[in-house]
Motif scaffolding. Sequence first.
Motif, PDB file in Angstrom:
ATOM      1  N   UNK A   1       0.823  -1.210   0.000  1.00 29.18           N
ATOM      2  CA  UNK A   1       0.000   0.000   0.000  1.00 29.18           C
ATOM      3  C   UNK A   1       0.864   1.270   0.000  1.00 29.18           C
ATOM      4  N   UNK A   2       2.118   1.125  -0.353  1.00 29.21           N
ATOM      5  CA  UNK A   2       3.009   2.273  -0.493  1.00 29.21           C
ATOM      6  C   UNK A   2       3.328   2.999   0.792  1.00 29.21           C
ATOM      7  N   UNK A   3       3.142   2.325   1.912  1.00 32.87           N
ATOM      8  CA  UNK A   3       3.426   2.954   3.213  1.00 32.87           C
ATOM      9  C   UNK A   3       4.592   2.294   3.920  1.00 32.87           C
ATOM     10  N   UNK A   4       4.269   1.382   4.851  1.00 34.21           N
ATOM     11  CA  UNK A   4       5.306   0.709   5.644  1.00 34.21           C
ATOM     12  C   UNK A   4       5.013  -0.795   5.658  1.00 34.21           C
ATOM     13  N   UNK A   5       6.100  -1.544   5.774  1.00 37.75           N
ATOM     14  CA  UNK A   5       6.000  -3.006   5.744  1.00 37.75           C
ATOM     15  C   UNK A   5       6.883  -3.572   6.847  1.00 37.75           C
ATOM     16  N   UNK A   6       6.311  -4.511   7.610  1.00 38.01           N
ATOM     17  CA  UNK A   6       7.070  -5.187   8.675  1.00 38.01           C
ATOM     18  C   UNK A   6       7.488  -6.551   8.157  1.00 38.01           C
ATOM     19  N   UNK A   7       8.794  -6.755   7.872  1.00 36.76           N
ATOM     20  CA  UNK A   7       9.235  -8.036   7.299  1.00 36.76           C
ATOM     21  C   UNK A   7       9.220  -9.192   8.291  1.00 36.76           C
ATOM     22  N   UNK A   8       9.078  -8.919   9.563  1.00 38.67           N
ATOM     23  CA  UNK A   8       9.118  -9.995  10.559  1.00 38.67           C
ATOM     24  C   UNK A   8       7.940 -10.950  10.398  1.00 38.67           C
ATOM     25  N   UNK A   9       6.723 -10.386  10.278  1.00 36.83           N
ATOM     26  CA  UNK A   9       5.526 -11.222  10.200  1.00 36.83           C
ATOM     27  C   UNK A   9       4.596 -10.809   9.071  1.00 36.83           C
ATOM     28  N   UNK A  10       5.038  -9.877   8.215  1.00 38.83           N
ATOM     29  CA  UNK A  10       4.277  -9.541   7.016  1.00 38.83           C
ATOM     30  C   UNK A  10       3.111  -8.599   7.221  1.00 38.83           C
ATOM     31  N   UNK A  11       3.244  -7.616   8.121  1.00 39.77           N
ATOM     32  CA  UNK A  11       2.179  -6.626   8.316  1.00 39.77           C
ATOM     33  C   UNK A  11       2.390  -5.459   7.345  1.00 39.77           C
ATOM     34  N   UNK A  12       1.295  -4.977   6.726  1.00 44.03           N
ATOM     35  CA  UNK A  12       1.347  -3.884   5.754  1.00 44.03           C
ATOM     36  C   UNK A  12       0.563  -2.686   6.296  1.00 44.03           C
ATOM     37  N   UNK A  13       1.119  -1.492   6.124  1.00 43.28           N
ATOM     38  CA  UNK A  13       0.481  -0.240   6.542  1.00 43.28           C
ATOM     39  C   UNK A  13       0.446   0.707   5.344  1.00 43.28           C
ATOM     40  N   UNK A  14      -0.639   1.494   5.264  1.00 39.67           N
ATOM     41  CA  UNK A  14      -0.753   2.420   4.134  1.00 39.67           C
ATOM     42  C   UNK A  14      -0.018   3.729   4.420  1.00 39.67           C
ATOM     43  N   UNK A  15      -0.203   4.710   3.545  1.00 38.51           N
ATOM     44  CA  UNK A  15       0.527   5.963   3.652  1.00 38.51           C
ATOM     45  C   UNK A  15       0.071   6.817   4.838  1.00 38.51           C
ATOM     46  N   UNK A  16      -1.002   6.374   5.507  1.00 40.41           N
ATOM     47  CA  UNK A  16      -1.459   7.033   6.739  1.00 40.41           C
ATOM     48  C   UNK A  16      -1.080   6.234   7.984  1.00 40.41           C
ATOM     49  N   UNK A  17      -0.356   5.106   7.779  1.00 36.88           N
ATOM     50  CA  UNK A  17       0.074   4.272   8.902  1.00 36.88           C
ATOM     51  C   UNK A  17      -1.011   3.376   9.437  1.00 36.88           C
ATOM     52  N   UNK A  18      -2.055   3.106   8.651  1.00 38.88           N
ATOM     53  CA  UNK A  18      -3.140   2.245   9.100  1.00 38.88           C
ATOM     54  C   UNK A  18      -2.891   0.806   8.667  1.00 38.88           C
ATOM     55  N   UNK A  19      -3.227  -0.143   9.569  1.00 39.89           N
ATOM     56  CA  UNK A  19      -3.022  -1.561   9.285  1.00 39.89           C
ATOM     57  C   UNK A  19      -3.977  -1.996   8.180  1.00 39.89           C
ATOM     58  N   UNK A  20      -3.395  -2.554   7.092  1.00 41.81           N
ATOM     59  CA  UNK A  20      -4.215  -2.960   5.953  1.00 41.81           C
ATOM     60  C   UNK A  20      -4.111  -4.449   5.646  1.00 41.81           C
ATOM     61  N   UNK A  21      -3.022  -5.084   6.060  1.00 44.73           N
ATOM     62  CA  UNK A  21      -2.816  -6.484   5.709  1.00 44.73           C
ATOM     63  C   UNK A  21      -1.829  -7.099   6.692  1.00 44.73           C
ATOM     64  N   UNK A  22      -1.957  -8.402   6.923  1.00 44.71           N
ATOM     65  CA  UNK A  22      -1.054  -9.081   7.847  1.00 44.71           C
ATOM     66  C   UNK A  22      -1.634  -9.192   9.249  1.00 44.71           C
TER      67      UNK A  22
END
Length: 254
Positions: free
Chosen positions: A211-232
């Motif tokens: 989602x073009x924001x932030x990604x946590x490689x430890x367990x695969x959590x995805x955050x959008x450009x507003x820092x909201x949890x979107x996946x994982x």
Amino acid sequence: MPLHTKAAAPLLRWTRHQLPTAAARAPAAVASLQQTRAASSVEAKTYKEANEYPDASFDNPFHRSGGTARETTSIPSFAKYRSNNSETSNRVFQYFMVGTFGALTAMGAKATVQDFLVNMAASADVLAQAKVEIDLSAIPEGKNVIIKWRGKPVFIRHRTSSEIEEAEKVNWQSLRDPQPDSDRVQKPDWLIMLGVCTHLGCVPIGEAGDFGGWFCPCHGSHYDISGRARKGPAPLNLEIPAYSFPEDGKVVIG
């Protein structure tokens, strides 16, 4: 020499020819001896009582005189212990003493509690990290900066107009942690949040993920450009710390 010895001594000096006469006189001597011993015993008893009990008289409190019972309850008098001042003056003095000791006790309790709180307060090095001021003019548009605040990483993102538009058009009611972008920023072009994954506390990577924001490689959590949890597995959005803009181009976190 005891009396009975003096009385019996003449009997020992009688001769053989005088013994019958002495034997006849013996009952009278014995009687005299017994009388003398009885008199001595009475005198000794009287002397002992006179010395051990000088005042042997007893005043019966229940003695009736003229058919009227004597008062048996004796109430002591405390007149010499009473104050010569008036009752109001004594009461004022008592109130003054109670109030003075109460004020001293309150002051002592206040000092004790204050010393305890001072010892429990944060030290100077901790207070120095309570707030941090950042110069935003050094962050170009479209870039991330990571700073350390209270031992935690803080993401500061200078968002572009396209990123702001993308964050605002998301249907936030359908997200796992519903939150509009306007509630997460004070100024739309500046996004400030803690860089700690809400899953297990890892540090996500910026400008990554689906989602073009932030990604946590430890367990695969995805955050959008507003820092909201979107996946994982992340259950919540990235946390927003307390911050303010004291003037243009500067932000104070904490």
